[in-house]
Write an enzyme that holds these catalytic residues in place. Sequence first.
Site, PDB file in Angstrom:
ATOM      1  N   SER A  52       0.802  -1.223   0.000  1.00 10.26           N
ATOM      2  CA  SER A  52       0.000   0.000   0.000  1.00 10.26           C
ATOM      3  C   SER A  52       0.838   1.277   0.000  1.00 10.26           C
ATOM      4  O   SER A  52       0.346   2.336  -0.318  1.00 10.26           O
ATOM      5  CB  SER A  52      -0.974   0.007   1.183  1.00 10.26           C
ATOM      6  OG  SER A  52      -0.310   0.364   2.363  1.00 10.26           O
ATOM      7  N   LYS A  94       1.191   4.898   6.927  1.00  9.19           N
ATOM      8  CA  LYS A  94       0.351   5.676   6.005  1.00  9.19           C
ATOM      9  C   LYS A  94       0.872   7.104   5.913  1.00  9.19           C
ATOM     10  O   LYS A  94       1.610   7.566   6.780  1.00  9.19           O
ATOM     11  CB  LYS A  94      -1.107   5.711   6.514  1.00  9.19           C
ATOM     12  CG  LYS A  94      -1.789   4.362   6.581  1.00  9.19           C
ATOM     13  CD  LYS A  94      -2.162   3.831   5.207  1.00  9.19           C
ATOM     14  CE  LYS A  94      -2.651   2.391   5.292  1.00  9.19           C
ATOM     15  NZ  LYS A  94      -2.804   1.767   4.001  1.00  9.19           N
TER      16      LYS A  94
END
Lengths: 179, 167
Positions: A52, A94
């Site tokens: 990701s 993230k």
Amino acid sequence: MSQLSDTPIPWWQVMAIGRNPRTTLVRLAITLVIVFVGFRMSIQPILVQGISMQPTYRDGQRRFLNKLAYRSAQPQRGDVIGIQEAGKQVLLLKRVIGLPGERLRIVQGTVLINGELLEEPYLLPPTNGVQNPARWNVAEVQLQDGDHYVIGDNRSMRQDDHYFGIVNQNRIVGRLMNP
Amino acid sequence: MSPSFRKPFMGVLIALALWALWWFIPSEEERIRRVLEQARASVSSEGKPADGLALLARVGQLTQCLTRDVEIQVDVFGGLSGNLSGVDEVRAAAAGMTQQFPGLKVQLSEIQISELMPTSAKATVVATINTGSRNGQTAQEFELRFRKWEGRWYISKIATVQALRTR
């Protein structure tokens, strides 16, 4: 006895364990404890798993989080942060794109903050005619105090396969070092 | 008894008395931890027999920890999701799971008990679940609600905790 104590200590012994080995050992133990505690309190090693955060971070890379980064400062847009996913050991990595008080939405892959386009230089450029970021859509969200909007850098994957959204500050562990 | 032994002997005696006090008159928090441990042990197979009476006994041990109207809400991103409602549904699901994963091992860590009231409490735990197969280990945070009934704590709700939310 006095003859023994007057014997000069060989230079290599002084270099290796000092003039007084007992004092050296105590100093060494104290230093090790300080380093260990300091390391545990300020730095957390992480192993990147998954795709990701590609292309910025790849599966299997090892990195470090600065756990003190947000003691006296707030996360900034563009920071890559570690988030508590399951307790203190399982973290998400993230990027922060939305800050408290902001309105955020994603239209056809373009992030809009308070209606203005967000430039994201860390994303891959379009390749082989394929739009990157992919055409994701997220309805407008209003971020509350302490809330940050986080997302991965890999926007070429399917939106449904990508775990992103709002995180509360109390789950943020720290900022990635040497990004 | 010689005086040199008196002090250590008294120390051991006091330590034993404190341990007995802790074991026989546990705090409310300790009681909740014991319910969690009972539930954990009942779902962990760890090589124990998973059929017939043994299975019934283990599932029975689990249901002793739950209220009749227990609710379980599981929503893991990219994984399992679904709800169970009532002790019968949980019993059936637990029996199925135990038979499907005979090597299932569950460990609880980072147990935090909060909102401790006379008849209700909340706990968050991290469960490390190992199905016994290759790459079959996962960790998930859960929030549990407890209710106290006739002096005993029961789990009334279990829900997965998601780090990220959409709204």
